[in-house]
Design a protein around this motif. Structure first.
Motif, PDB file in Angstrom:
ATOM      1  N   GLU A  39      18.296 -10.395 -35.807  1.00 22.55           N
ATOM      2  CA  GLU A  39      17.006 -10.242 -35.123  1.00 22.55           C
ATOM      3  C   GLU A  39      16.285  -8.994 -35.630  1.00 22.55           C
ATOM      4  OE1 GLU A  39      15.247 -12.071 -33.017  1.00 22.55           O
ATOM      5  OE2 GLU A  39      13.722 -10.496 -32.798  1.00 22.55           O
ATOM      6  N   LEU A  40      17.020  -7.899 -35.778  1.00 19.87           N
ATOM      7  CA  LEU A  40      16.388  -6.665 -36.257  1.00 19.87           C
ATOM      8  C   LEU A  40      15.890  -6.822 -37.689  1.00 19.87           C
ATOM      9  CD1 LEU A  40      18.760  -3.972 -34.725  1.00 19.87           C
ATOM     10  CD2 LEU A  40      16.382  -4.433 -34.100  1.00 19.87           C
ATOM     11  N   GLY A  41      16.678  -7.482 -38.542  1.00 19.47           N
ATOM     12  CA  GLY A  41      16.257  -7.706 -39.916  1.00 19.47           C
ATOM     13  C   GLY A  41      15.004  -8.573 -39.967  1.00 19.47           C
ATOM     14  N   THR A  42      14.991  -9.637 -39.171  1.00 17.99           N
ATOM     15  CA  THR A  42      13.853 -10.557 -39.143  1.00 17.99           C
ATOM     16  C   THR A  42      12.611  -9.862 -38.601  1.00 17.99           C
ATOM     17  OG1 THR A  42      15.384 -12.374 -38.784  1.00 17.99           O
ATOM     18  CG2 THR A  42      13.083 -12.787 -38.267  1.00 17.99           C
ATOM     19  N   PHE A  57      12.274  -1.050 -40.736  1.00 17.39           N
ATOM     20  CA  PHE A  57      13.674  -1.150 -40.304  1.00 17.39           C
ATOM     21  C   PHE A  57      14.141   0.191 -39.729  1.00 17.39           C
ATOM     22  CE2 PHE A  57      18.315  -1.923 -40.988  1.00 17.39           C
ATOM     23  CZ  PHE A  57      18.405  -3.110 -40.285  1.00 17.39           C
ATOM     24  N   GLY A  58      13.734   1.286 -40.377  1.00 18.61           N
ATOM     25  CA  GLY A  58      14.068   2.621 -39.879  1.00 18.61           C
ATOM     26  C   GLY A  58      13.487   2.870 -38.492  1.00 18.61           C
ATOM     27  N   GLU A  59      12.253   2.422 -38.295  1.00 19.22           N
ATOM     28  CA  GLU A  59      11.625   2.601 -36.981  1.00 19.22           C
ATOM     29  C   GLU A  59      12.343   1.778 -35.916  1.00 19.22           C
ATOM     30  OE1 GLU A  59       7.357   1.956 -37.098  1.00 19.22           O
ATOM     31  OE2 GLU A  59       7.191   3.072 -38.970  1.00 19.22           O
ATOM     32  N   VAL A  88      16.108   1.335 -31.212  1.00 19.93           N
ATOM     33  CA  VAL A  88      17.357   0.885 -30.596  1.00 19.93           C
ATOM     34  C   VAL A  88      18.061   2.062 -29.922  1.00 19.93           C
ATOM     35  CG1 VAL A  88      19.707   0.076 -31.096  1.00 19.93           C
ATOM     36  CG2 VAL A  88      17.745  -1.102 -32.113  1.00 19.93           C
ATOM     37  N   SER A  89      18.000   3.219 -30.593  1.00 16.04           N
ATOM     38  CA  SER A  89      18.766   4.364 -30.092  1.00 16.04           C
ATOM     39  C   SER A  89      18.168   4.967 -28.814  1.00 16.04           C
ATOM     40  CB  SER A  89      18.894   5.420 -31.189  1.00 16.04           C
ATOM     41  OG  SER A  89      17.624   6.000 -31.414  1.00 16.04           O
TER      42      SER A  89
END
Lengths: 191, 191
Positions: free
Chosen positions: B150-153, B180-182, B187-188
């Motif tokens: 999901e994160l990659g997409t 992706f970095g954002e 997430v964190s």
């Protein structure tokens, strides 16, 4: 003349899902749905739904409102994941146990129609967007809001899948809470 | 008789997106698309695409294969997020700079058609599922695989949106890495 039909909406949904499961979505007509719903008419059907397809997605706006309100009314100190969890609880608790049977048939109907799966994916995206919007309205940063909404939505659909493919006494709320817990655990081991 | 048309596929995609943007998706015929693509025929069109709609979603299987292969071939020590990041890099680098213009028009076309948005959501879900499957094949637990995919997409589509709505010299890969970095940062702070 139009007359009041008690529970017409709910009866039409149930009849439609039954017929779609029995004879296929394409083969089913609005007339058949109205007839199966205890002798209602096509006119009554179209008073409630725009077309044959929308009878399956009728709850969309109500569901979006439920999650938005749950997030808007949550305590000020709630974290993004706590907000998503409250939205999930509110949404899941709007499904009585008698929806489980409809959900089970609906799964079978979706499995047989790419068109309905596409419509279903669009409903899911709208639910996630409704949650994300409500989160942003509480000053959750955009990407954080998107991710928390995604986790809430994913927990709902995952829980609904499990709830409609098993036959115990547990409510959708119980399934949703367990699924949300599993997703939070999965987030913590991504890296 | 069928004859080889150089770059017919790419020309048809470009012509279709141009016409859909100019006069609308509904109003455009396959004949017009073939004609705009430098005098191709309807027959050539149907040698490449099942119907008018699929011309916009032609890359789906190739994209799914690219992410699956990137994940299958990654080093054994890679974490789930590192695997998703490698898939994202591979996918983004398959888009040359000249796709940016097509992407910009495509955004406008999707904005005007619920049917195409539904199809697009389905393509997105298929991409995520292809990534998740490849991750599970590497023994990533199911929910972790789903979330990493999901994160990659999400990073891909977010980056594509930014790439096609700006006009700098940066590649899609650069946009994808930043996005992706954002997302990892978001997430964190979920909880």
């Amino acid at each position: 003349m139009a007359r009041w039909e008690p529970n017409a909406r709910e009866r039409l949904v149930r009849a439609a899902v039954e017929l779609f499961a029995e004879q296929g979505y394409e083969a089913t007509t609005v007339n058949e749905i109205a007839e199966r719903a205890g002798g209602l008419t096509k006119t009554t059907f179209f008073r409630h739904f725009a077309d044959k397809r929308e009878v399956l997605f009728a709850g969309q706006e109500i569901h979006n409102r439920i999650v938005a309100e749950a997030i808007a009314e949550a305590p000020a100190a709630a974290t993004p994941l706590e907000l998503a969890s409250l939205a999930l609880d509110a949404l899941a608790s709007s499904f009585a146990q008698d929806r489980r049977d409809i959900g089970r048939r609906l799964r079978a109907v979706l499995a047989n129609s790419a068109e309905l799966r596409e419509r279903s994916a669009s409903k899911r995206a709208a639910l996630s967007e409704a949650m994300a919007q409500a989160l942003r309205a509480r000053d959750v940063p955009e990407l954080v809001a998107d991710l928390a909404a995604e986790l809430g939505t994913r927990a709902f659909y995952g829980a609904f899948d499990r709830w409609t493919s098993t036959a115990d006494q547990r409510t959708l709320v119980e399934y949703a809470r367990q699924m949300f817990g599993e997703l939070k655990a999965a987030v913590s081991v991504l890296e």
